[in-house]
Write an enzyme that holds these catalytic residues in place. Structure first.
Site, short mmCIF file in Angstrom:
data_model
loop_
_atom_site.label_atom_id
_atom_site.label_comp_id
_atom_site.label_asym_id
_atom_site.label_seq_id
_atom_site.Cartn_x
_atom_site.Cartn_y
_atom_site.Cartn_z
N ASP A 12 0.79 -1.15 -0.03
CA ASP A 12 -0.05 -0.05 -0.06
C ASP A 12 0.73 1.22 -0.04
OD1 ASP A 12 -2.26 -1.58 0.22
OD2 ASP A 12 -2.26 -1.59 2.33
N LYS A 15 1.80 1.89 -5.09
CA LYS A 15 2.46 1.72 -6.19
C LYS A 15 1.57 1.84 -7.47
CE LYS A 15 2.51 -2.57 -4.30
NZ LYS A 15 2.14 -2.19 -2.90
N GLY A 16 0.02 1.72 -7.42
CA GLY A 16 -0.82 1.71 -8.32
C GLY A 16 -0.70 3.04 -9.01
N LYS A 17 -0.68 3.99 -7.97
CA LYS A 17 -0.87 5.41 -8.69
C LYS A 17 0.82 5.90 -9.47
CE LYS A 17 0.35 10.12 -7.67
NZ LYS A 17 0.11 11.30 -7.11
N ASN A 37 -5.29 -10.06 -3.51
CA ASN A 37 -4.85 -9.53 -2.09
C ASN A 37 -4.33 -8.42 -2.55
OD1 ASN A 37 -2.52 -10.69 -3.45
ND2 ASN A 37 -1.65 -11.49 -1.52
N GLY A 39 -4.67 -4.29 -3.71
CA GLY A 39 -5.51 -3.25 -4.21
C GLY A 39 -4.67 -1.97 -4.55
N HIS A 40 -4.71 -1.99 -5.70
CA HIS A 40 -3.64 -0.63 -6.27
C HIS A 40 -4.67 0.40 -6.93
CE1 HIS A 40 -0.04 -3.80 -7.23
NE2 HIS A 40 -0.77 -3.70 -5.89
N GLN A 221 1.91 -5.99 -3.18
CA GLN A 221 2.79 -6.16 -1.62
C GLN A 221 3.72 -5.40 -1.55
OE1 GLN A 221 1.45 -9.56 -3.20
NE2 GLN A 221 -0.30 -8.59 -2.56
N THR A 236 3.15 -12.63 3.02
CA THR A 236 2.17 -13.34 2.02
C THR A 236 2.93 -14.59 1.28
OG1 THR A 236 0.71 -12.94 0.08
CG2 THR A 236 2.95 -11.87 -0.10
N THR A 297 -8.40 -3.52 -0.46
CA THR A 297 -9.05 -4.61 -0.79
C THR A 297 -10.06 -5.22 0.36
OG1 THR A 297 -6.99 -5.09 -2.05
CG2 THR A 297 -8.42 -7.19 -0.99
N PRO A 301 -8.84 -1.13 8.84
CA PRO A 301 -7.76 0.19 9.04
C PRO A 301 -6.53 -0.43 9.28
CG PRO A 301 -9.17 -0.52 10.89
CD PRO A 301 -9.63 -1.44 9.76
N LYS A 328 2.83 10.31 -0.56
CA LYS A 328 2.19 10.64 0.52
C LYS A 328 2.92 11.51 1.47
CE LYS A 328 -1.51 7.83 1.29
NZ LYS A 328 -2.42 7.06 1.97
N ASP A 330 2.53 14.86 1.26
CA ASP A 330 1.38 15.65 1.83
C ASP A 330 0.97 15.43 3.27
OD1 ASP A 330 0.58 13.64 -0.06
OD2 ASP A 330 -1.54 14.06 0.47
P1 GDP Z 1 -0.78 0.45 -3.67
O1 GDP Z 1 -1.37 -0.93 -2.98
O2 GDP Z 1 0.82 0.25 -3.44
O3 GDP Z 1 -1.27 0.84 -4.92
O4 GDP Z 1 -1.40 1.41 -2.57
P2 GDP Z 1 -3.12 1.52 -2.35
O5 GDP Z 1 -3.65 1.94 -3.40
O6 GDP Z 1 -3.53 0.44 -1.55
O7 GDP Z 1 -2.92 2.80 -1.18
C1 GDP Z 1 -2.49 3.98 -1.40
C2 GDP Z 1 -3.51 4.92 -1.21
O8 GDP Z 1 -2.91 6.42 -1.10
C3 GDP Z 1 -4.43 5.13 -2.20
O9 GDP Z 1 -5.70 5.37 -1.80
C4 GDP Z 1 -3.90 6.31 -3.18
O10 GDP Z 1 -5.09 6.96 -4.04
C5 GDP Z 1 -3.30 7.01 -1.95
N1 GDP Z 1 -2.15 7.98 -2.48
C6 GDP Z 1 -1.07 7.44 -3.32
N2 GDP Z 1 -0.21 8.26 -3.45
C7 GDP Z 1 -0.66 9.61 -2.71
C8 GDP Z 1 0.07 10.91 -2.50
O11 GDP Z 1 1.01 11.11 -3.04
N3 GDP Z 1 -0.98 11.44 -1.34
C9 GDP Z 1 -1.99 11.16 -1.00
N4 GDP Z 1 -2.59 12.19 -0.14
N5 GDP Z 1 -2.62 9.94 -1.48
C10 GDP Z 1 -2.06 8.97 -1.92
P1 IMO Z 2 -0.88 -4.17 -2.32
O1 IMO Z 2 -0.37 -4.85 -3.49
C1 IMO Z 2 -1.01 -4.81 1.98
C2 IMO Z 2 -0.99 -8.81 3.77
C3 IMO Z 2 -2.20 -9.21 4.55
C4 IMO Z 2 -1.70 -10.16 5.48
C5 IMO Z 2 -0.72 -10.73 4.99
C6 IMO Z 2 -0.81 -11.95 4.31
O2 IMO Z 2 -2.08 -3.65 -2.34
O3 IMO Z 2 0.28 -3.33 -1.61
P2 IMO Z 2 -2.58 -12.63 1.98
O4 IMO Z 2 -3.95 -12.66 2.00
O5 IMO Z 2 -1.51 -12.22 1.10
O6 IMO Z 2 -2.09 -14.36 2.65
O7 IMO Z 2 -1.96 -11.86 3.55
O8 IMO Z 2 -0.25 -9.99 3.71
N1 IMO Z 2 -1.03 -8.03 2.38
C7 IMO Z 2 -1.39 -6.95 2.26
N2 IMO Z 2 -1.19 -5.86 2.87
N3 IMO Z 2 -1.07 -4.49 0.59
C8 IMO Z 2 -1.19 -5.63 0.16
O9 IMO Z 2 -1.13 -5.60 -1.43
C9 IMO Z 2 -1.23 -6.92 0.76
N4 IMO Z 2 -1.43 -8.09 0.11
C10 IMO Z 2 -1.34 -9.08 1.28
O10 IMO Z 2 -2.87 -7.82 5.08
O11 IMO Z 2 -1.01 -9.22 6.39
MG MG Z 3 -2.77 -1.64 -1.94
#
Ligand code: GDP
Ligand code: IMO
Ligand code: MG
Length: 421
Positions: A12, A15-17, A37, A39-40, A221, A236, A297, A301, A328, A330
């Site tokens: 989290d 990466k997606g952005k 698992n 969520g980008h 991840q 994971t 995903t 929290p 992030k 900001d």
């Molecule tokens: P990923 O799994 O690595 O792709 O990250 P996630 O999408 O799970 O979580 C990142 C969260 O932070 C998402 O809600 C993005 O929209 C948000 N995000 C990404 N970059 C920034 C940033 O620079 N500032 C802020 N405020 N939000 C960001």
């Molecule tokens: P992205 O790609 C954050 C965590 C789970 C748990 C552990 C094992 O969005 O960064 P699993 O279901 O993979 O067997 O769970 O890994 N986990 C993540 N945490 N971002 C993810 O993916 C994750 N994918 C798995 O919360 O602690």
């Molecule tokens: Mg994610």
């Protein structure tokens, strides 16, 4: 230029952005491990897209997105994701989405097994309950169902029958669970196979002549969720680090030019396991609220804490990072003081030498920075950031010995400041 993008913390990182941004000058974006698992999130024109299986490059019309053999695919989730994206106006066809025939399938019994095993564990992992672990187990035990098996009705029928027989026995005897029914699964999944079939494509042939194309490998991840280098067993079930990109994509002929590591300007974690710089109470709540730290995903929290440079230094080495991307920033804008962990100490106060075997047994020591109280979102270029913010970034670069290429200052697609390309 071919790039790998990986997360340097516990997932989290944004990466997606970043992938959506970096893929502007790429041709092919490949996911190489993990499953839904992940969520980008990508935010474009105030529309939010959360990708679980489909590479984050799909929003750009001229890209080919590929799901490599290292990914475990839940066909139900894949079809839902394709359908939802199409409904939002995203163009998806067998021309721009390719799925390796060697991906393993997450079946309903994997999801049930994930849930039952987690219930039985005395020390919970806090998995996403998406069936990831049990699916990788079947892959390695050699009973898994691959895409190539799935799209051949006879093979699928045989494999589903024998797998289900074995799983149901375990469900009944070990967990006292009634088990699942062949017909229910078959009737639903045979239809899914027909929908997915056109996307299945042998990468070995399709990407054979790729010398003039540029690739971006999309990691899911983060480094400390890696099955080998992470905080085992709170990890994971896949290899998430950069060296696995080519293996998980099955593309040996691609020469890698850069390895980008994405890190948040602080740290988060979802699920169980050690987290040295974790905050509690109001401090954690601050990050969670301002940073919107809830799982993309599962909606759980996220645990929040300060940036941990000892951890990041390890991630830089493990992945051989050549470029850092900080996201992030900001979220730190309104803080009076910002802390960064720069060393670990043992219970007796002595400094930890080397990387600790158990992150639960050490304590962090912090270096403090003064905040900047200036909205980073307003910056149009890197030099517009507050001097204190630039100092914070310079400290990170010098501690890690890697330069920051980009800084993300907001969730929107355009909120990226280039420091160097
Ligand atoms: P990923 O799994 O690595 O792709 O990250 P996630 O999408 O799970 O979580 C990142 C969260 O932070 C998402 O809600 C993005 O929209 C948000 N995000 C990404 N970059 C920034 C940033 O620079 N500032 C802020 N405020 N939000 C960001
Ligand atoms: P992205 O790609 C954050 C965590 C789970 C748990 C552990 C094992 O969005 O960064 P699993 O279901 O993979 O067997 O769970 O890994 N986990 C993540 N945490 N971002 C993810 O993916 C994750 N994918 C798995 O919360 O602690
Ligand atoms: Mg994610």
């Amino acid at each position: 230029m071919n790039s790998i993008v990986v997360g340097l913390q516990w997932g989290d990182e944004g990466k997606g952005k970043i992938i959506d941004y970096l893929c502007q000058d790429k041709d092919i974006i490949v996911r190489f491990q993990g499953g839904n698992n992940a969520g980008h999130t990508v935010v474009v024109d105030n529309k939010k897209f959360v990708f679980h299986l489909i590479p984050s490059g799909i929003l750009r019309d001229d890209k080919i997105c590929a799901i490599g053999n290292g990914v475990v695919v839940d066909p139900k989730v894949l079809v839902e994701e394709i359908t939802e994206l199409k409904a939002k106006g995203v163009k998806i066809s067998s021309g721009n989405l390719k799925i390796s025939p060697f991906c393993h399938l997450i079946m309903p019994y994997h999801r049930v097994m994930d849930e039952l095993k987690e219930l039985k564990r005395s020390k919970k992992i806090g998995t996403t309950k998406r069936g990831i672990g049990p699916c990788y187990v079947d892959k390695v035990t050699r009973c898994g169902i691959r895409m190539i098996d799935f799209i051949d009705d006879e093979t699928f029928t045989d494999k589903l029958r024998s797998n289900l027989e074995e799983k149901n026995e375990t469900f009944n005897k070990v967990f006292g669970h009634d088990g699942l029914t062949f017909d229910d699964i078959y009737n639903e999944y045979a239809k899914l196979a027909q929908i997915i079939k056109p996307y299945v494509c042998d990468f070995v042939d399709f990407f054979e002549d790729c010398k003039d194309r540029s690739f971006l490998f999309e990691g899911a991840q983060g480094t400390f969720l890696d099955v080998d280098f992470g905080t085992y067993p709170f990890v994971t079930s896949s290899s998430v680090i950069a060296p696995n990109a080519l293996l998980g994509a099955g593309l040996a002929s691609v020469k890698i030019d850069e390895i980008c590591g994405v890190a948040k300007a602080y740290t988060t974690r979802v699920g169980e396991g050690p987290f040295p710089t974790e905050l509690d109470g109001k401090d954690a709540e601050y990050f969670r609220t301002i940073g919107g730290e809830f799982g993309a995903t599962t909606g759980r929290p996220r645990r929040c804490g300060w940036l941990d440079l000892v951890l990041l230094k390890r991630a830089v080495k493990v992945n051989n990072i050549t470029k850092l991307i900080l996201t992030k920033l900001d979220i730190l804008d309104d803080m009076d003081t910002i802390k960064v962990c720069t060393k670990y100490v043992n219970a007796d106060g002595s400094e930890v030498r080397g990387f600790p075997a158990d992150l639960g047994k050490i304590s962090p020591v912090y270096t403090e920075f003064s905040g900047w109280h200036k909205p980073s979102k307003d910056a149009l270029k890197f030099d517009d950031l507050a001097p204190e913010a630039q100092d914070y970034i310079a400290f990170i670069e010098s501690f890690l010995g890697v330069r920051v290429g980009y800084v993300s200052v907001g969730e929107k697609r355009e909120a990226v400041l280039e420091k160097f390309k």
